[in-house]
Design a protein around this motif. Structure first.
Motif, PDB file in Angstrom:
ATOM      1  N   ALA A   1      41.515  47.225  30.715  1.00  0.00           N
ATOM      2  CA  ALA A   1      41.295  46.066  31.580  1.00  0.00           C
ATOM      3  C   ALA A   1      41.717  44.784  30.866  1.00  0.00           C
ATOM      4  O   ALA A   1      42.381  43.913  31.449  1.00  0.00           O
ATOM      5  CB  ALA A   1      39.832  45.993  32.000  1.00  0.00           C
ATOM      6  N   ARG A   2      41.337  44.654  29.611  1.00  0.00           N
ATOM      7  CA  ARG A   2      41.730  43.468  28.857  1.00  0.00           C
ATOM      8  C   ARG A   2      43.247  43.400  28.687  1.00  0.00           C
ATOM      9  O   ARG A   2      43.852  42.320  28.758  1.00  0.00           O
ATOM     10  CB  ARG A   2      41.044  43.466  27.491  1.00  0.00           C
ATOM     11  N   ARG A   3      43.867  44.538  28.445  1.00  0.00           N
ATOM     12  CA  ARG A   3      45.319  44.553  28.284  1.00  0.00           C
ATOM     13  C   ARG A   3      46.024  44.060  29.541  1.00  0.00           C
ATOM     14  O   ARG A   3      46.952  43.240  29.480  1.00  0.00           O
ATOM     15  CB  ARG A   3      45.796  45.970  27.955  1.00  0.00           C
ATOM     16  N   VAL A   4      45.573  44.541  30.692  1.00  0.00           N
ATOM     17  CA  VAL A   4      46.212  44.158  31.949  1.00  0.00           C
ATOM     18  C   VAL A   4      46.047  42.664  32.201  1.00  0.00           C
ATOM     19  O   VAL A   4      46.992  41.971  32.593  1.00  0.00           O
ATOM     20  CB  VAL A   4      45.640  44.983  33.122  1.00  0.00           C
ATOM     21  N   PHE A   5      44.864  42.139  31.947  1.00  0.00           N
ATOM     22  CA  PHE A   5      44.642  40.723  32.202  1.00  0.00           C
ATOM     23  C   PHE A   5      45.422  39.832  31.231  1.00  0.00           C
ATOM     24  O   PHE A   5      45.760  38.698  31.566  1.00  0.00           O
ATOM     25  CB  PHE A   5      43.142  40.402  32.158  1.00  0.00           C
ATOM     26  N   GLU A   6      45.723  40.343  30.032  1.00  0.00           N
ATOM     27  CA  GLU A   6      46.553  39.584  29.106  1.00  0.00           C
ATOM     28  C   GLU A   6      47.993  39.476  29.599  1.00  0.00           C
ATOM     29  O   GLU A   6      48.736  38.591  29.166  1.00  0.00           O
ATOM     30  CB  GLU A   6      46.531  40.231  27.719  1.00  0.00           C
ATOM     31  N   LEU A   7      48.386  40.366  30.504  1.00  0.00           N
ATOM     32  CA  LEU A   7      49.748  40.341  31.046  1.00  0.00           C
ATOM     33  C   LEU A   7      49.921  39.307  32.149  1.00  0.00           C
ATOM     34  O   LEU A   7      51.055  38.967  32.506  1.00  0.00           O
ATOM     35  CB  LEU A   7      50.126  41.721  31.595  1.00  0.00           C
ATOM     36  N   LEU A   8      48.815  38.833  32.701  1.00  0.00           N
ATOM     37  CA  LEU A   8      48.895  37.898  33.824  1.00  0.00           C
ATOM     38  C   LEU A   8      49.567  36.594  33.395  1.00  0.00           C
ATOM     39  O   LEU A   8      49.336  36.095  32.299  1.00  0.00           O
ATOM     40  CB  LEU A   8      47.499  37.610  34.367  1.00  0.00           C
ATOM     41  N   PRO A   9      50.386  36.026  34.262  1.00  0.00           N
ATOM     42  CA  PRO A   9      51.071  34.778  33.917  1.00  0.00           C
ATOM     43  C   PRO A   9      50.136  33.577  33.999  1.00  0.00           C
ATOM     44  O   PRO A   9      49.056  33.644  34.585  1.00  0.00           O
ATOM     45  CB  PRO A   9      52.165  34.691  34.982  1.00  0.00           C
ATOM     46  N   THR A  10      50.559  32.488  33.419  1.00  0.00           N
ATOM     47  CA  THR A  10      49.863  31.215  33.616  1.00  0.00           C
ATOM     48  C   THR A  10      50.192  30.689  35.007  1.00  0.00           C
ATOM     49  O   THR A  10      51.363  30.664  35.410  1.00  0.00           O
ATOM     50  CB  THR A  10      50.298  30.195  32.554  1.00  0.00           C
ATOM     51  N   ILE A  11      49.166  30.286  35.756  1.00  0.00           N
ATOM     52  CA  ILE A  11      49.369  29.852  37.137  1.00  0.00           C
ATOM     53  C   ILE A  11      48.862  28.421  37.303  1.00  0.00           C
ATOM     54  O   ILE A  11      48.335  27.813  36.363  1.00  0.00           O
ATOM     55  CB  ILE A  11      48.661  30.805  38.125  1.00  0.00           C
ATOM     56  N   VAL A  12      49.015  27.905  38.509  1.00  0.00           N
ATOM     57  CA  VAL A  12      48.499  26.563  38.798  1.00  0.00           C
ATOM     58  C   VAL A  12      46.973  26.647  38.849  1.00  0.00           C
ATOM     59  O   VAL A  12      46.419  27.449  39.597  1.00  0.00           O
ATOM     60  CB  VAL A  12      49.052  26.034  40.132  1.00  0.00           C
TER      61      VAL A  12
END
Length: 701
Positions: free
Chosen positions: A101-112
């Motif tokens: 779960a932590r790995r996947v969330f680290e892949l998320l881009p920076t958003i507005v």
């Protein structure tokens, strides 16, 4: 369960708060996919996009699948005021699910980021992930809080008081292999991955050492190679002794290992009838903070007594101030008992990698330039020193700049009881001309702290010709050297390499053929053969080095190419020719090395009848030369030198490079005539030990 209950209470409170604050003052975070939707639809678009991303990237761990687990993972996270996703807490039955779960969330881009009352704000969410995975349309995300100030003070305090208990020590997964930590300089260790770095067609660079793990890991898979050596041990002691680091700490954005180590040796110099030993205890740590900063540090506490020739040399380079010796390659030693030495030392570095093109290091240690066993340009022969290093890699180039603070510890240069400080700056440009041919350009300058100028900022420019700077600051105020190197890969298994060092570029003296003392050049030529004769992991190397008299020395007493009374280049100094043959082999955890050296050396006479400087000792002053012309290699007290060394052992722990070994050294030293300090002798030195292999011991001088 206590944490989960608390989390559920908090979430129920936060959900209620969020439902009461759906006014026009707040705006959801915006994924790029949602930039065109109406404000009223941002929540739905955010939920759908996030659900789809997690569903597409989440990989259910094999242990979860094999045990046919059904349940869910609860992820409590926030999107901060900069639009960055940050996992706050994960609740799951398996640690592997938490890690995933932590790995996947680290892949998320920076958003507005979200806004509240028109200003960027952070928003916290809780997200259940069904196991087995369920299509996004079948699950929901719930908004738990728009702003932290919406919590009651009591709720906030309760949440913060769980902060300590929420810290998780995650499993260490060999993060060092992908880090920018330097791989400790060890000839045998480097020989294991040297074949992988020297395949035809690769665009890497092999002369600038030490390597960092991440650059080697791209060609040599440390993880898989280490797995081949893992012993099946289930007990804590068994795992720590045979396979793992002693202490590992890993959390969100950081990791650290901590290990004790030793270099315990017992032996005997059979010819001098001396019992030898070394008793080193050490502690070393390595780690990372974020993805760009790594560090390594080791502290040694050592006592030892060595073979007779080694002890005599250590005492011959003793510093001013009363200490009896400098242990070659280690540092200043004080007397221990009546016949031994005590020599503490500490080394380490911080490594910062802001991008794939740059690596910046600040440390106290050693460096090396070249593909050979020796280096005529810059080696790890001398004691550790403070340094600042910049590596720049792009296209077919790697450019290394190193700035150092060195010391001259001789009594004749000591001022007011303090050792003399000098500085060195060098740069080395490595260029892959073709997929087989590499060339390197080297330049170095040493200057002293004359006129209280300290570190001369003229030399901070990383793209510069130091020779021009030397003249601008006074030609006797600095000592510049230039060098060339080359390597050619004939096949994936055979390559040849060379170096040329020019200490004083005077073409008339170099090519005049009259033996001018200004003809201060040296060269190296060598070859390596991997998996020799079809034998896996058999490494063969042959090398020839030749350095003329007076190379590396200088007419100004401090501006020689040395540090702590040791050469910064070749172990033998200057005025020598040398042939080296090396064989290395490793099968599983069993290893063996064989080294043979044959050399002709020109040593100083140093008698009242003949006090002249013949160019072998780099600390001599060339103003004391016997002649301007007619200088030949081996002049002075011509000495035949033979050294052979065999070592065999067993790798106890590949994570810490702890080894048990036995070695035999035979050394034959035959000068043309005997003096008080230079005389014919033979050494047969038998040694047994257990060692954490973190640096090169050089016994071949």
């Amino acid at each position: 369960m206590k944490k989960l209950a608390l989390l559920q209470v908090l979430l129920m409170s936060f959900i209620g708060i969020a439902q009461k604050n759906t006014s026009g003052f707040e705006k959801y975070p915006v994924f790029p996919e949602c930039s065109e939707v109406a404000v009223s639809q941002l929540e739905t678009c955010f939920n759908t996009t996030l659900q789809q991303f997690v569903y597409s990237n989440f990989k259910v761990p094999q242990v979860v699948v094999s045990e046919d687990y059904t349940g869910e993972v609860i992820v409590f996270f926030e999107v901060n005021s900069e639009g960055v996703f940050k996992v706050l807490y994960v609740e799951a039955f398996y640690n592997e699910l938490k890690e995933e779960a932590r790995r996947v969330f680290e892949l998320l881009p920076t958003i507005v980021p979200a806004t509240y009352n028109g200003n960027p704000s952070y928003v916290q969410f809780t997200m259940p992930i069904k196991i087995p995975l369920v299509m996004p349309s079948e699950r929901n995300i719930g908004n738990t809080s728009v702003k932290s100030k919406q919590r009651s003070e009591a709720e906030a305090i309760t949440f913060l008081k769980e902060e300590y208990d929420a810290i998780e020590n995650k499993p260490y997964t060999n993060e060092k292999f992908s880090s920018s930590i330097n791989i400790p300089l060890s000839h045998h260790q480097y020989s294991l991955f040297d074949p992988a770095l020297n395949r035809v067609g690769q665009n890497n660079h092999t002369a600038q050492k030490p390597y960092v793990y991440s650059e080697v890991n791209a060609y040599y898979n440390f993880e898989s190679e280490q797995q081949k050596l893992v012993k099946n041990k289930s007990s804590w002691l068994g795992r720590k002794w045979w396979n793992e680091h002693m202490v590992t700490i890993k959390g969100d954005g950081y990791w650290l290992t901590l290990d004790p180590g030793v270099d315990l040796q017992v032996g005997r110099d059979l010819d001098a009838d001396i019992d030898t030993y070394n008793n080193t205890r050490l502690v070393y740590t390595q780690g990372g903070i974020g993805k760009q900063i790594n560090f390594f540090a080791v502290v040694y506490e050592s006592q030892g007594r060595f073979a007779d020739y080694f002890n005599r040399y250590a005492e011959s380079i003793k510093p001013d101030g009363g200490n009896p010796a400098i242990i070659p390659g280690r540092g200043i030693a004080k007397r221990f008992r009546s016949d031994s030495y005590d020599y503490p030392i500490a080394t380490g570095h911080v490594s910062y990698t802001p991008s794939k093109h740059f690596n910046i290091q600040l440390g106290h240690g050693k460096n090396f330039i070249g593909d050979g066993y020796r280096s005529l340009l810059f080696s790890d022969n001398a004691s550790p020193y403070p340094f600042f290093k910049l590596n720049t890699t792009f296209w077919k180039l790697k450019y290394t700049n190193t700035w150092m603070s060195l010391r001259d510890v001789r009594s004749e240069v000591t001022q007011d009881g303090s050792f003399r400080t000098k500085y060195m700056a060098n740069h080395y440009l490595s260029y892959n001309v073709t997929k087989r041919l590499n060339i390197g350009l080297f330049e170095s300058v040493i200057w002293e702290n004359d006129n209280d100028r300290g570190f001369d900022f003229n030399y901070l420019n990383p793209v510069i010709f130091y020779r021009a700077i030397e003249f601008s600051t006074g030609s006797r105020g600095g000592n510049a050297l230039i060098g060339l190197s080359a390597k050619y890969k004939f096949t994936d298994r055979v390559n040849a390499y060379s170096q040329l060092i020019i200490d004083e570029f005077s073409s008339g003296d170099i090519f005049g053929g009259e033996g001018s003392y200004k003809n201060k050049v040296g060269y190296q030529i060598g070859a390596k053969y991997y998996n020799a004769f079809g034998v896996d992991n058999l490494y063969l190397q042959a090398e020839y080095n030749r350095v003329r008299p007076y190379t590396y020395s200088h007419n100004s007493i401090v501006l020689n190419y040395g540090h702590n009374n040791q050469s910064m280049a070749h172990t033998l100094g200057a005025n020598f020719s040398e042939f080296i043959g090396i064989a290395r082999y490793q099968y599983g955890r069993i290893f063996g090395d064989l080294k043979v050296i044959v050399a002709k050396r020109g040593l100083e006479v140093n008698t009242t009848e003949d006090p002249f400087f013949y160019g072998g000792d780099i600390y001599g002053t060339e103003d004391n030369r016997p002649s301007d012309l007619g200088n030949e290699l081996g002049q002075g007290n011509t000495t035949d030198f033979f050294h052979t060394e065999v070592q065999a052992g067993y790798l106890i722990n590949p994570s810490t490079n702890l080894k048990v070994y036995g070695s035999l050294i035979f050394r034959d030293f035959k000068p043309e005539f005997n003096t008080e300090s230079v005389f014919e002798n033979q050494t047969t030195w038998i040694n047994f030990g257990i060692r954490t292999d973190l640096f090169n011991w050089y016994y071949d001088f």
